[in-house]
Design a protein around this motif. Structure first.
Motif, PDB file in Angstrom:
ATOM      1  N   SER A   2       0.825  -1.192   0.000  1.00 63.14           N
ATOM      2  CA  SER A   2       0.000   0.000   0.000  1.00 63.14           C
ATOM      3  C   SER A   2       0.865   1.251   0.000  1.00 63.14           C
ATOM      4  O   SER A   2       1.969   1.260   0.512  1.00 63.14           O
ATOM      5  N   ALA A   3       0.319   2.323  -0.581  1.00 66.18           N
ATOM      6  CA  ALA A   3       1.065   3.583  -0.662  1.00 66.18           C
ATOM      7  C   ALA A   3       1.201   4.234   0.705  1.00 66.18           C
ATOM      8  O   ALA A   3       2.171   4.923   0.974  1.00 66.18           O
ATOM      9  N   GLU A   4       0.234   4.018   1.596  1.00 66.22           N
ATOM     10  CA  GLU A   4       0.293   4.618   2.912  1.00 66.22           C
ATOM     11  C   GLU A   4       0.366   3.528   3.973  1.00 66.22           C
ATOM     12  O   GLU A   4      -0.189   2.442   3.802  1.00 66.22           O
ATOM     13  N   PRO A   5       1.046   3.759   5.098  1.00 70.19           N
ATOM     14  CA  PRO A   5       1.126   2.764   6.160  1.00 70.19           C
ATOM     15  C   PRO A   5      -0.247   2.411   6.709  1.00 70.19           C
ATOM     16  O   PRO A   5      -1.164   3.230   6.709  1.00 70.19           O
ATOM     17  N   SER A   6      -0.367   1.187   7.214  1.00 65.40           N
ATOM     18  CA  SER A   6      -1.638   0.722   7.764  1.00 65.40           C
ATOM     19  C   SER A   6      -1.978   1.467   9.045  1.00 65.40           C
ATOM     20  O   SER A   6      -1.145   1.592   9.936  1.00 65.40           O
ATOM     21  N   PRO A   7      -3.211   1.928   9.202  1.00 69.45           N
ATOM     22  CA  PRO A   7      -3.580   2.650  10.425  1.00 69.45           C
ATOM     23  C   PRO A   7      -3.553   1.771  11.655  1.00 69.45           C
ATOM     24  O   PRO A   7      -3.435   2.262  12.764  1.00 69.45           O
ATOM     25  N   HIS A   8      -3.676   0.446  11.493  1.00 75.13           N
ATOM     26  CA  HIS A   8      -3.617  -0.443  12.650  1.00 75.13           C
ATOM     27  C   HIS A   8      -2.250  -0.374  13.314  1.00 75.13           C
ATOM     28  O   HIS A   8      -2.132  -0.579  14.514  1.00 75.13           O
ATOM     29  N   TYR A   9      -1.212  -0.124  12.530  1.00 71.11           N
ATOM     30  CA  TYR A   9       0.137  -0.205  13.067  1.00 71.11           C
ATOM     31  C   TYR A   9       0.825   1.160  13.153  1.00 71.11           C
ATOM     32  O   TYR A   9       1.805   1.306  13.865  1.00 71.11           O
ATOM     33  N   LEU A  10       0.320   2.132  12.415  1.00 72.67           N
ATOM     34  CA  LEU A  10       1.046   3.392  12.325  1.00 72.67           C
ATOM     35  C   LEU A  10       0.340   4.524  13.057  1.00 72.67           C
ATOM     36  O   LEU A  10       0.451   5.685  12.683  1.00 72.67           O
ATOM     37  N   ALA A  11      -0.433   4.181  14.064  1.00 71.83           N
ATOM     38  CA  ALA A  11      -1.140   5.223  14.815  1.00 71.83           C
ATOM     39  C   ALA A  11      -0.132   6.181  15.434  1.00 71.83           C
ATOM     40  O   ALA A  11       0.695   5.799  16.214  1.00 71.83           O
ATOM     41  N   THR A 449       3.906  -2.178   8.015  1.00 69.48           N
ATOM     42  CA  THR A 449       4.841  -1.376   7.237  1.00 69.48           C
ATOM     43  C   THR A 449       5.165  -0.066   7.947  1.00 69.48           C
ATOM     44  O   THR A 449       4.439   0.380   8.836  1.00 69.48           O
ATOM     45  N   PHE A 450       6.277   0.539   7.510  1.00 65.29           N
ATOM     46  CA  PHE A 450       6.650   1.849   8.012  1.00 65.29           C
ATOM     47  C   PHE A 450       7.329   2.608   6.882  1.00 65.29           C
ATOM     48  O   PHE A 450       8.228   2.072   6.223  1.00 65.29           O
ATOM     49  N   ARG A 451       6.889   3.840   6.653  1.00 63.50           N
ATOM     50  CA  ARG A 451       7.446   4.629   5.552  1.00 63.50           C
ATOM     51  C   ARG A 451       8.709   5.341   6.012  1.00 63.50           C
ATOM     52  O   ARG A 451       8.712   6.074   6.997  1.00 63.50           O
ATOM     53  N   SER A 452       9.788   5.121   5.269  1.00 60.16           N
ATOM     54  CA  SER A 452      11.071   5.769   5.556  1.00 60.16           C
ATOM     55  C   SER A 452      11.762   6.061   4.234  1.00 60.16           C
ATOM     56  O   SER A 452      11.849   5.172   3.369  1.00 60.16           O
ATOM     57  N   GLY A 453      12.232   7.286   4.066  1.00 62.22           N
ATOM     58  CA  GLY A 453      12.927   7.652   2.844  1.00 62.22           C
ATOM     59  C   GLY A 453      12.075   7.506   1.596  1.00 62.22           C
ATOM     60  O   GLY A 453      12.600   7.209   0.524  1.00 62.22           O
ATOM     61  N   ARG A 455       9.755   5.203   1.030  1.00 63.20           N
ATOM     62  CA  ARG A 455       9.377   3.830   0.708  1.00 63.20           C
ATOM     63  C   ARG A 455       8.755   3.172   1.923  1.00 63.20           C
ATOM     64  O   ARG A 455       9.174   3.431   3.052  1.00 63.20           O
ATOM     65  N   ASP A 456       7.762   2.308   1.704  1.00 64.45           N
ATOM     66  CA  ASP A 456       7.193   1.509   2.780  1.00 64.45           C
ATOM     67  C   ASP A 456       8.079   0.280   2.993  1.00 64.45           C
ATOM     68  O   ASP A 456       8.212  -0.561   2.103  1.00 64.45           O
ATOM     69  N   PHE A 457       8.667   0.184   4.198  1.00 65.39           N
ATOM     70  CA  PHE A 457       9.480  -0.978   4.552  1.00 65.39           C
ATOM     71  C   PHE A 457       8.683  -1.930   5.423  1.00 65.39           C
ATOM     72  O   PHE A 457       7.732  -1.536   6.109  1.00 65.39           O
ATOM     73  N   ARG A 458       9.102  -3.184   5.414  1.00 59.93           N
ATOM     74  CA  ARG A 458       8.517  -4.156   6.326  1.00 59.93           C
ATOM     75  C   ARG A 458       9.582  -5.194   6.698  1.00 59.93           C
ATOM     76  O   ARG A 458      10.619  -5.311   6.040  1.00 59.93           O
ATOM     77  N   LEU A 459       9.314  -5.946   7.751  1.00 62.08           N
ATOM     78  CA  LEU A 459      10.254  -6.958   8.224  1.00 62.08           C
ATOM     79  C   LEU A 459      10.562  -7.981   7.157  1.00 62.08           C
ATOM     80  O   LEU A 459      11.700  -8.457   7.037  1.00 62.08           O
TER      81      LEU A 459
END
Length: 472
Positions: A2-11, A449-453, A455-459
């Motif tokens: 997804s273009a934006e981080p998930s609201p469940h995790y990025l509150a 996910t988490f957006r950095s630089g 881009r959305d990164f994930r484990l």
């Protein structure tokens, strides 16, 4: 992705900080709100587990000497390896090296485990052994980063940090990600960066606890009374809130959270680290009474891990020590390029009884169903010798196992070839391991996910498949 981080995790906590009047009373409400956004009921998958204990075997356990029996190795001991031999770390490759250890069947499942691990073998019906693990790297530092973060270099969050970020804390008085060490122990090659929060908010990085270190000054009293500390922290929070609202810097938010956690840890950590309230039978179960000081030290880590998950800590990692017969103060004590039999026996004796005791104790207390216990190193070892009595690194096929947390015990997943060199059936990666662990925690690994630089990164980066065949 997804273009934006998930609201469940990025509150974000920023809105709450700006709307709070001042003081940690409202910060506590903010923290509660964060947890409510990440409770299992709101996750996309029904969770089977809530906590993880990682028993990390730094240096690379030999799978063909532990959890992947290969009778052909003994039959063909001393013969030349057939086919192509891939490049190894030192390229001092010898002939086929038959395992010096015997394998036995354990439990109703008949799972085969070598005599390196007789106590873990007794827990066979709890274990799901993956015999087809692979990795893309062949060097310790890169291997440790891949195993912990999914990337072979510094700068990305450790799995414990991701899980802390995804689920929030279950106990405001303790960190959600803890790495246990014993005095004299070292972090894996690559250093403490393998436990980093990377670009995630800093409160999710590991807190490293020495499980057997004495207080530098016993019975010391805080320099200030608790109410004075409370007022100072509230004042600092008020200033930080104003700065955070202006700077929009998540690290300021994290600093506020870390101040509060450190304040609460003053009373909670000494209590949970006190093992004197455990029975003599429990100490024996974990091997704390063992004459080998390394076993006793690792046993204290394992018992403390149980106490921490009992108190709600999300992710606990245990750290190996180096017996004198291996290499004093080594950061990769399972790395036996020579004299493998002696080295692996010493290392296995260190961890076998404590890990088995941990599984049994969690099971007896009803905690194993909600706690995933994971056993792995960064890679395996070659089926041929290095020199005459050691094994080099082997990233092409090795073993790991999981227990508890909704895992199907007494099972084997995947296979290596007849000599244990390459994974030939259901090859999998650390991405698959973490995708599976996150799934059991109720998290879709593609959504964490988490957006950095930009881009959305994930484990699991852009990889990862849940290993459904090992799940109950």
């Amino acid at each position: 992705m997804s273009a934006e981080p998930s609201p469940h995790y990025l509150a974000s906590r920023r809105h709450w900080l700006k709307s709070c009047s001042s003081g940690f009373g409202m910060l506590a409400l903010s923290s509660l709100q964060h947890r409510l956004h990440a409770t299992p009921a709101n996750l996309s998958i029904q969770p089977k587990a809530t906590k993880v204990i990682l028993c990390y075997m730094s240096g690379g356990v030999s799978h063909v000497d532990s959890f992947d029996p290969k009778p052909d190795l003994k039959k063909r001991h001393g013969q030349a390896m057939p086919g192509k031999i891939e490049k190894t770390q030192f390229n001092n490759n010898g002939s086929i090296f038959g395992s010096p250890f015997a394998f036995n069947r354990y439990g109703e499942s008949g799972l085969e485990v070598s005599d390196l691990f007789p106590e873990i073998g007794k827990c066979a019906d709890h274990l799901a052994v993956v015999r087809s693990a692979t990795t893309t790297v062949n060097e310790h530092s890169q291997g440790n980063y891949v195993a912990h973060t999914g990337f072979p270099f510094l700068g990305h969050p450790s799995a414990g940090a991701w899980i802390s970020y995804g689920l929030g804390t279950a106990n405001e008085n303790l960190p959600s990600f803890v790495v246990l060490q014993s005095e004299g122990g070292l972090p894996p090659l690559g250093g403490s960066g393998v436990f980093s929060s990377g670009y995630l908010p800093a409160q999710h990085q590991a807190s490293i606890l020495q499980s057997d270190r004495q207080e530098p000054i016993p019975h010391i009293q805080p320099a200030q009374a608790a109410d004075m500390q409370r007022r100072q922290l509230d004042f600092v929070a008020q200033i930080d809130q104003s700065f955070a609202a202006q700077s929009r810097n998540q690290q300021v938010d994290a600093a506020i959270k870390n101040y509060e956690t450190a304040f609460r840890m003053q009373t909670s950590v000494p209590e949970v680290c006190d093992l004197s309230d455990e029975t003599a039978a429990t100490h024996r179960l974990y091997g704390i009474d063992d004459p080998d000081p390394m076993t006793a030290a690792y046993g204290k880590q394992a018992l403390l891990a149980r106490k921490l998950v009992e108190k709600g800590v999300r992710f606990v990692e245990l750290s190996c020590l180096s017996p004198a017969t291996v290499a004093p103060a080594s950061s990769h004590p399972w790395d036996q390029h020579g004299n493998l039999e002696t080295g692996h026996r010493a290392m296995a004796h260190e961890v076998d009884r404590p890990i088995a005791g941990l599984i049994q104790d969690l099971d007896a207390r009803g905690l194993l169903d909600e706690t995933l216990v994971v056993f792995t190193g960064e890679f395996g070892r070659t089926p041929f010798s290095q020199g005459s009595a050691g094994r080099d690194h082997n990233p092409f096929g090795f073993s790991m196992w999981l227990a508890g947390g909704g895992v199907k015990g007494g099972t084997v997943y995947g296979a290596t070839d007849e000599l244990g060199y390459h994974a030939v059936e259901n090859p999998c990666t650390f991405y698959d391991l973490w995708a599976t662990i996150l799934h059991q925690l109720g998290i879709d690994h593609e959504q964490l996910t988490f957006r950095s630089g930009g881009r959305d990164f994930r484990l699991t980066d852009v990889h990862g498949n849940v290993l459904h065949d090992i799940l109950a």
